[in-house]
Scaffold this motif. Structure first.
Motif, mmCIF file in Angstrom:
data_model
loop_
_atom_site.group_PDB
_atom_site.id
_atom_site.type_symbol
_atom_site.label_atom_id
_atom_site.label_comp_id
_atom_site.label_asym_id
_atom_site.label_seq_id
_atom_site.Cartn_x
_atom_site.Cartn_y
_atom_site.Cartn_z
ATOM 1 N N ALA A 267 -68.533 34.871 92.061
ATOM 2 C CA ALA A 267 -69.690 35.983 92.351
ATOM 3 C C ALA A 267 -69.125 37.286 91.804
ATOM 4 O O ALA A 267 -70.155 37.954 90.936
ATOM 5 C CB ALA A 267 -69.878 36.219 93.793
ATOM 6 N N ARG A 268 -67.929 37.689 91.704
ATOM 7 C CA ARG A 268 -67.661 38.823 91.189
ATOM 8 C C ARG A 268 -67.664 38.839 89.611
ATOM 9 O O ARG A 268 -68.018 39.715 88.889
ATOM 10 C CB ARG A 268 -66.046 39.186 91.502
ATOM 11 C CG ARG A 268 -66.083 40.172 92.675
ATOM 12 C CD ARG A 268 -64.515 40.564 92.904
ATOM 13 N NE ARG A 268 -64.149 39.610 93.959
ATOM 14 C CZ ARG A 268 -63.084 38.769 93.825
ATOM 15 N NH1 ARG A 268 -62.364 38.999 93.053
ATOM 16 N NH2 ARG A 268 -62.759 38.142 95.173
ATOM 17 N N ALA A 269 -67.262 37.530 88.997
ATOM 18 C CA ALA A 269 -67.276 37.290 87.709
ATOM 19 C C ALA A 269 -68.818 37.175 86.892
ATOM 20 O O ALA A 269 -68.886 37.320 85.924
ATOM 21 C CB ALA A 269 -66.683 35.987 87.265
ATOM 22 N N ASN A 270 -69.834 37.028 88.004
ATOM 23 C CA ASN A 270 -70.993 37.033 87.424
ATOM 24 C C ASN A 270 -71.990 38.064 88.073
ATOM 25 O O ASN A 270 -73.188 37.847 88.364
ATOM 26 C CB ASN A 270 -71.553 35.559 87.755
ATOM 27 C CG ASN A 270 -70.879 34.507 87.053
ATOM 28 O OD1 ASN A 270 -71.238 34.404 85.854
ATOM 29 N ND2 ASN A 270 -70.010 33.781 87.635
ATOM 30 N N GLY A 271 -71.580 39.128 88.143
ATOM 31 C CA GLY A 271 -72.335 40.301 88.559
ATOM 32 C C GLY A 271 -72.877 40.174 90.116
ATOM 33 O O GLY A 271 -73.907 41.031 90.312
ATOM 34 N N GLY A 272 -72.184 39.551 91.053
ATOM 35 C CA GLY A 272 -72.510 39.584 92.507
ATOM 36 C C GLY A 272 -73.376 37.990 92.899
ATOM 37 O O GLY A 272 -73.378 37.943 94.148
ATOM 38 N N GLY A 273 -73.582 37.211 91.639
ATOM 39 C CA GLY A 273 -74.160 36.101 92.427
ATOM 40 C C GLY A 273 -73.645 34.909 91.920
ATOM 41 O O GLY A 273 -72.700 34.799 90.975
ATOM 42 N N VAL A 274 -73.675 33.681 92.538
ATOM 43 C CA VAL A 274 -73.116 32.467 92.068
ATOM 44 C C VAL A 274 -74.223 31.542 91.204
ATOM 45 O O VAL A 274 -75.248 31.563 91.997
ATOM 46 C CB VAL A 274 -72.614 31.436 93.221
ATOM 47 C CG1 VAL A 274 -72.135 30.249 92.788
ATOM 48 C CG2 VAL A 274 -71.615 32.434 94.002
ATOM 49 N N PRO A 275 -73.750 31.600 90.045
ATOM 50 C CA PRO A 275 -74.948 30.927 89.224
ATOM 51 C C PRO A 275 -75.263 29.215 89.677
ATOM 52 O O PRO A 275 -74.343 28.564 89.896
ATOM 53 C CB PRO A 275 -74.291 30.924 87.891
ATOM 54 C CG PRO A 275 -73.278 31.738 87.877
ATOM 55 C CD PRO A 275 -72.837 31.971 89.349
#
Length: 101
Positions: A46-54
């Protein structure tokens, strides 16, 4: 027919081991367990993707498998891999016993 038992045992172990492993690391039927490896993976993703899990990410796929179980093709693939491993182990065991005597 001990060789056949090893083959069948390898299939069963492979198919049953994956859901147990997913559950153990925190990918549960009702969601990701707090303070588990799965929770750490989800947080990092989530941190690596701006707050969400793709959708389609490793974490989302593992959680899907943890919640719903493995698909039929996954079970077939795991069963086949387990049978192959069982056959290789049996062959190794059998040949080592033949050379002992």
């Amino acid at each position: 027919r001990p060789g056949f038992q090893v083959l069948g045992g390898g299939q069963v172990m492979a198919v049953r081991a994956v859901p147990v492993a997913l559950d153990t690391v925190g990918f549960k039927r009702k969601g990701i367990s707090r303070s588990s490896l799965a929770a750490k993976m989800m947080s990092s993703t989530a941190r690596a993707n701006g707050g969400g899990v793709p959708s389609g990410s490793l974490v989302s796929n593992l959680q899907s498998q943890g919640a719903t179980g493995l698909s039929t093709p996954s079970n077939i693939l795991l069963g086949s891999a387990g049978a192959l491993l069982g056959a290789l182990l049996w062959e190794s065991y059998s040949s080592s016993r033949r050379t002992q005597y």
